[in-house]
Scaffold this active site. Sequence first.
Site, mmCIF file in Angstrom:
data_model
loop_
_atom_site.group_PDB
_atom_site.id
_atom_site.type_symbol
_atom_site.label_atom_id
_atom_site.label_comp_id
_atom_site.label_asym_id
_atom_site.label_seq_id
_atom_site.Cartn_x
_atom_site.Cartn_y
_atom_site.Cartn_z
ATOM 1 N N HIS A 38 0.835 -1.209 0.000
ATOM 2 C CA HIS A 38 0.000 0.000 0.000
ATOM 3 C C HIS A 38 0.869 1.258 0.000
ATOM 4 C CE1 HIS A 38 -3.016 -2.816 1.994
ATOM 5 N NE2 HIS A 38 -3.701 -2.334 0.973
ATOM 6 N N GLY A 148 -3.113 -1.609 -6.971
ATOM 7 C CA GLY A 148 -2.031 -2.587 -7.103
ATOM 8 C C GLY A 148 -2.277 -3.549 -8.256
#
Length: 282
Positions: A38, A148
């Site tokens: 993250h 992602g």
Amino acid sequence: MTQIITSIDTLRDTLSQHRERGQTIGFVPTMGSLHAGHMDLVRACKDACDITVASIFVNPMQFGPNEDFDAYPRTLEADNDKLTAEGADYLFAPTVREMYPHGVNTQIDVPSLANILCGASRPGHFAGVATVVSKLFNIVQPHQAFFGRKDFQQLAVIRQMARDLLMPLSIVGVPTGRADDGLALSSRNAYLTDTERAQAPLLYQSLQSARQRILDGETDFAAIQRDATTALNAAGFRVDYFEVRCAHALSSAGLADTKLVILVAAYLGKARLIDNVELQKP
Ligand code: PAF
């Protein structure tokens, strides 16, 4: 210090002031339990935009009835410390009531991508993702949003949704963060026991060896999929799918496709792990 905002109205007012000053807004939507992967998204966002907004919302709509919504790790304070250390400007952390004040009456479906691979075993999951991400986009109105590449199918669904609904932002895919032994970083790795954690890197190794077989010229994708599935199941995984797909449409890869992605989803103990590798055929 990253400022935590829980109300939609407050976030809208705050961000409109930045927009009036001509600042660009970058957005990193998450479900929290933040890890180094993250933080890669936050860094990419900070590099590209003036203002970085992260969100943490464990979205009930994307969990099936027998999935881990209640057990999903919730670590807001530690997450905010990480965002502060990385220099994120705002953390939007709404309640379920704030996000779904009238329940779910409208949903966004991307049927060409949402019912295959993970969507086949998690019915409704991608409608839940697409719906909450579109709501978050409507609230934040970012110039760029960062996701992602580990969640390759999710990224494809969101890109398709943004394209089809003419959403005025760019979607940026950030490379998968990995532990030193190759395991893709995921909040769900927290479910692994020590023994399972030691076995888990096999998932990425199986993707890499499948990739190498294709780069070496092997064209029997079905055999590659079968061999990897057999090896992973024998090692204690329970494979949901191991598939060689066309990277654009996520359709089954044909010999003419050159941009490919190999995707895997497998249970290891209580954790459902996903990973993928992309490749350009020579
Ligand atoms: O990838 C996630 O964490 C979630 O699916 C997302 C994109 C934040 C939507 O809830």
